[in-house]
Enzyme design. Structure first.
Site, PDB file in Angstrom:
ATOM      1  N   GLU A 165       0.819  -1.214   0.000  1.00  0.00           N
ATOM      2  CA  GLU A 165       0.000   0.000   0.000  1.00  0.00           C
ATOM      3  C   GLU A 165       0.858   1.272   0.000  1.00  0.00           C
ATOM      4  OE1 GLU A 165      -2.918  -0.318  -0.831  1.00  0.00           O
ATOM      5  OE2 GLU A 165      -3.100  -2.455  -0.458  1.00  0.00           O
ATOM      6  N   HIS A 262      -5.534  -5.706 -11.146  1.00  0.00           N
ATOM      7  CA  HIS A 262      -5.038  -6.864 -10.404  1.00  0.00           C
ATOM      8  C   HIS A 262      -4.969  -8.116 -11.258  1.00  0.00           C
ATOM      9  CE1 HIS A 262      -6.021  -4.816  -6.423  1.00  0.00           C
ATOM     10  NE2 HIS A 262      -4.833  -5.336  -6.199  1.00  0.00           N
TER      11      HIS A 262
END
Length: 339
Positions: A165, A262
């Protein structure tokens, strides 16, 4: 800047659709899906909130941990700063330590002073929502959910989640890659690359010893051996009724036009794995980081291949990575069909 999640939408939505049939906590799965959908709709400008963050000690990337007290909002209560005594909750302490490892990786391996290379404070929130099964970067901070302890455990349990992140913030402050199509896949791939390298930095291992699994540490015990993504074998991270089947591809022949970031990021993940297992993870990540700093928001896979190859040539010339790095990089991109 899009909100960037650790667990991809296809897993979150699969859980929400099938939780009751599978005997899982259907309310937790539904709340996670609804909250994630709402967050995705709130596109944040790159600079949103950043102007207000002034380091207590410029150039040091001080850590600030907030406890959201299971509310669906961030920044509820600060529970630890850089020099405070340990936080009262396990999650807060784990987030504090993970930010410290990630900050040290940025400094010692990449030569970068925090996310913005100017000592930007590192913010993290724990206990977000009720059994929230994800973690995300919202443009200013890393936010960790607790999971439901059936599918996911607390997302602070895996240092790679923090690395992943924070790397979205790094991308935000360098290439500013769009979160769609091939730029979005590059965005996600770079975060997985940093996640894997932060784990190796934390455990003092290298490519040959690493498992190359992303998110294995946040899956509950019954899913031991599976993960959210596999960098060595994209498409083989999981295959079960609860998570579904890993849709990633490892070659351009499996590229999904219009696919979610993703899904297509596995192709670039595989390139990095091939480079790292030949050059070593840290020389490889220095090359990929140098390339990221030279990219632009709508860069595509071929653009990335060219820039990575050029950075490998320059760094090898200067003795900062192995001499064979340019050949290794070009071979890795050819192996996955990017040439």
């Amino acid at each position: 800047m899009s909100v960037c999640f650790f667990v991809p939408a296809h897993i979150v939505e699969h859980l929400a659709r099938n939780a009751r049939r599978l005997g899982l906590d259907a309310d937790a799965a539904r709340r996670t899906a609804l909250a994630s959908h709402a967050l995705r709709r709130t596109r944040q400008a790159t600079a949103t909130g950043l102007e207000a963050l002034t380091p207590a000690r410029p150039g040091e990337g001080d850590r600030q941990i907030f406890d959201d007290d299971h509310r669906w909002t961030t920044g509820v209560k600060q529970v630890r700063g850089e020099d405070d005594i340990p936080a009262p909750t396990t999650a807060a302490g784990a987030a504090f330590d993970a930010l410290g490892v990630t900050r040290a990786f940025l400094r010692e391996v990449l030569g970068r002073d925090s996310i913005d290379d100017a000592g930007m404070p590192l913010l993290a929130d724990v206990n977000y929502g009720v059994k929230y099964g994800n973690a995300f970067w919202d443009g200013t901070r890393t936010v960790f959910g607790n999971g439901d302890d059936t599918v996911f455990r607390d997302f602070t349990a895996d240092v790679g989640v923090c690395g992943h992140e924070v790397a979205h913030g790094l991308t935000q402050h360098t290439a500013g890659l769009d979160y769609t199509g091939q730029p979005g896949a590059l965005n996600e791939a770079f975060s997985d690359i940093v996640a894997a390298c932060v784990e190796q930095f934390a455990h003092r291992t290298d490519a040959g010893e690493h498992h190359w699994l992303i998110g294995e540490g946040v899956l509950a015990d019954q899913w031991r051996g599976e993960a959210i993504r596999s960098m060595a074998r994209p498409g083989a991270a999981y295959d079960n009724p609860v998570l579904g089947r890993d849709p990633q591809g490892a070659h351009m022949s499996a590229y999904v036009p219009g696919g979610a970031p993703h899904v297509n990021s596995g192709i670039v993940n595989r390139v990095f794995h091939l480079c790292a297992t030949t050059l070593g993870s840290f020389p490889a990540v220095r090359i990929f980081y140098a390339a990221l700093c030279d990219l632009w928001p709508r860069a595509r896979f071929l653009d990335f291949a060219y820039v990575v190859s050029e950075q490998a040539r320059l760094l090898a010339r200067d003795g900062r990575v192995p001499r064979g790095a340019p050949h290794t990089v070009r071979s890795a991109f050819r192996e996955v069909g990017i040439h």
